[in-house]
Motif scaffolding. Sequence first.
Motif, short mmCIF file in Angstrom:
data_model
loop_
_atom_site.label_atom_id
_atom_site.label_comp_id
_atom_site.label_asym_id
_atom_site.label_seq_id
_atom_site.Cartn_x
_atom_site.Cartn_y
_atom_site.Cartn_z
N ASN A 61 -3.00 12.18 68.10
CA ASN A 61 -3.97 11.44 67.29
C ASN A 61 -2.99 10.96 66.59
O ASN A 61 -1.73 10.97 66.68
CB ASN A 61 -4.60 12.68 67.00
CG ASN A 61 -4.16 13.59 65.32
OD1 ASN A 61 -3.62 12.40 64.36
ND2 ASN A 61 -3.17 14.52 65.43
N VAL A 62 -3.59 9.75 66.02
CA VAL A 62 -2.91 8.76 64.80
C VAL A 62 -4.06 8.84 63.96
O VAL A 62 -4.91 8.86 64.76
CB VAL A 62 -2.92 7.09 65.33
CG1 VAL A 62 -2.32 6.31 64.67
CG2 VAL A 62 -2.08 7.44 66.69
N VAL A 63 -3.89 8.64 62.67
CA VAL A 63 -4.63 9.02 61.48
C VAL A 63 -4.64 7.20 61.07
O VAL A 63 -3.51 6.91 60.86
CB VAL A 63 -3.82 9.92 60.05
CG1 VAL A 63 -5.03 9.96 59.07
CG2 VAL A 63 -3.99 11.13 61.37
N GLU A 81 -6.58 -2.75 65.60
CA GLU A 81 -6.02 -3.11 64.96
C GLU A 81 -4.75 -1.62 65.76
O GLU A 81 -3.99 -2.37 66.86
CB GLU A 81 -5.18 -4.24 64.57
CG GLU A 81 -5.55 -5.91 64.72
CD GLU A 81 -5.27 -6.65 63.10
OE1 GLU A 81 -4.73 -5.89 62.56
OE2 GLU A 81 -5.85 -7.67 63.17
N LEU A 82 -4.93 -0.95 64.82
CA LEU A 82 -3.87 -0.03 65.14
C LEU A 82 -4.32 0.84 66.49
O LEU A 82 -3.30 1.11 67.07
CB LEU A 82 -4.19 0.90 64.03
CG LEU A 82 -3.11 2.44 63.49
CD1 LEU A 82 -2.30 2.17 63.95
CD2 LEU A 82 -3.76 3.42 62.52
N LYS A 85 -2.85 -1.01 68.59
CA LYS A 85 -0.79 -1.08 69.09
C LYS A 85 -0.85 0.29 69.87
O LYS A 85 0.15 0.69 70.23
CB LYS A 85 -0.89 -1.29 67.61
CG LYS A 85 1.00 -1.09 67.55
CD LYS A 85 0.87 -1.22 66.22
CE LYS A 85 2.76 -0.62 66.17
NZ LYS A 85 2.92 -0.97 64.49
N GLU A 86 -1.22 1.58 69.39
CA GLU A 86 -0.92 3.32 69.44
C GLU A 86 -1.75 3.56 71.11
O GLU A 86 -1.47 4.55 71.35
CB GLU A 86 -1.77 4.05 68.17
CG GLU A 86 -0.92 3.40 66.99
CD GLU A 86 0.46 3.73 66.90
OE1 GLU A 86 1.24 4.80 68.03
OE2 GLU A 86 0.88 3.20 65.96
N GLY A 87 -2.71 2.26 71.48
CA GLY A 87 -3.12 3.03 73.15
C GLY A 87 -4.19 4.26 72.74
O GLY A 87 -3.91 4.83 73.57
N CYS A 88 -4.85 4.18 71.76
CA CYS A 88 -5.68 4.98 71.56
C CYS A 88 -6.96 5.04 72.68
O CYS A 88 -7.10 3.72 72.74
CB CYS A 88 -6.28 5.25 69.74
SG CYS A 88 -5.21 5.61 69.11
N ILE A 106 -15.06 0.18 65.08
CA ILE A 106 -13.40 0.14 65.57
C ILE A 106 -13.67 0.49 66.55
O ILE A 106 -12.65 -0.37 67.01
CB ILE A 106 -13.16 1.15 64.19
CG1 ILE A 106 -12.62 0.67 63.02
CG2 ILE A 106 -11.60 1.07 65.29
CD1 ILE A 106 -11.54 1.55 61.98
N ALA A 107 -14.37 0.99 67.02
CA ALA A 107 -14.56 1.35 69.07
C ALA A 107 -15.24 0.32 69.19
O ALA A 107 -14.21 0.03 70.86
CB ALA A 107 -15.57 2.34 68.57
#
Length: 391
Positions: A61-63, A81-82, A85-88, A106-107
């Motif tokens: 996970n990324v927060v 963008e996050l 960038k993080e490949g979520c 965001i999705a």
Amino acid sequence: MKVDCHIPTKILFGAGRLNDLATVKLPGKKALIVISGGTSMHKYGYLRRVQELLAKQGVENVVFDKILPNPILDHVTEGAELARKEGCDFILGLGGGSSIDSSKSIAVMAKNPGNYWDYIGGGSGKGLFPKEGALPIVAITTTAGTGTEADPWTVITNGSEKIGTGWEFTFPVLSIVDPELMTSVPPHLTAYQGFDTLFHCTEGYIANIATPVSDALALKAIELIAKYLPRAVKDGGDMEARENVALANTLGGMVETFSSCTSEHSLEHALSAYYPKLPHGAGLIMISLPYYKFFQGKVAPERYAKMAEAMGEDVHSLPEDKRADAFISALEKLQKACGVDNLKMSDYGVKRDEMDKLATTAKETMGGLFDLDVYRLTHEDTVSILQEAYK
């Protein structure tokens, strides 16, 4: 009669259901967890618990922790963008309606080009269709107000435009509704959120697209709010009350899916777009009595009577021509029981001479909801309702 019913969301409801996050099928292996910029998700350990439960399934996970009570366009852009960038590969909204709504937006922007406002149909939006769909969305709600865990809608603010939108792919694929996560909500916010749920249901019940399915859900949710919201406001640890208010909230999301909100929400969106410190539910409470008094003569009287009956009023003891009045009386009683009967726009900086501007903004940004009223409000009607609501 034709009725469409489509909610492609798996909903896990009940005390302790957050623990199911360790075993339930998830839509990816790396989540962007979207939370508010406040402290509650950390203070009460909700974020840590979610991260630990995800880890049991090997999910990283990324927060993203910047969401405001009235979420804004810039944070949708930054969150997307996050995620890229993080490949979520999925988005998890944790918290209240603002965090979950933001997770939906965001999705969408994690997969589509351009500016989010390109895909907004009202105001200055371009009304484009997001052809790439959205990343899968998981919703874990810690409040009972918006019903966003059971509908596709998301509300974002851009300057003075606060506009809701949604598509089939912005339904969460999974929602967890655990009333144990709601015991930390303070009394005043419990009340504001509960009335938001109430008005989703009363609006959905008087909308011109209401169906027998939405009617049944709305009346049950209205009953639950009237009976249990004062208890939840009085004692946040009353689990029976919390569970029933949470159930009403989820049913309210279904009402929004099968029916719709009406212009009452348009009016409030204009208010809290200009005054973002005004909680959405509080704004709705301020508007509600003048709004429903205005529509009392426009909506079929038996509908008002049935809402009153759901709220515990003995309408059958009243003359038939007085039964609709009982809904207004019940609404006044519920506001007093929850301590929200004297909310004032002026306490949030709203000025009396702004009602014309607010009415114009409501129509320009959320005009589609005016089309769902049983009576078409004129500009003068809208100004009059707002003026009567002003304190």
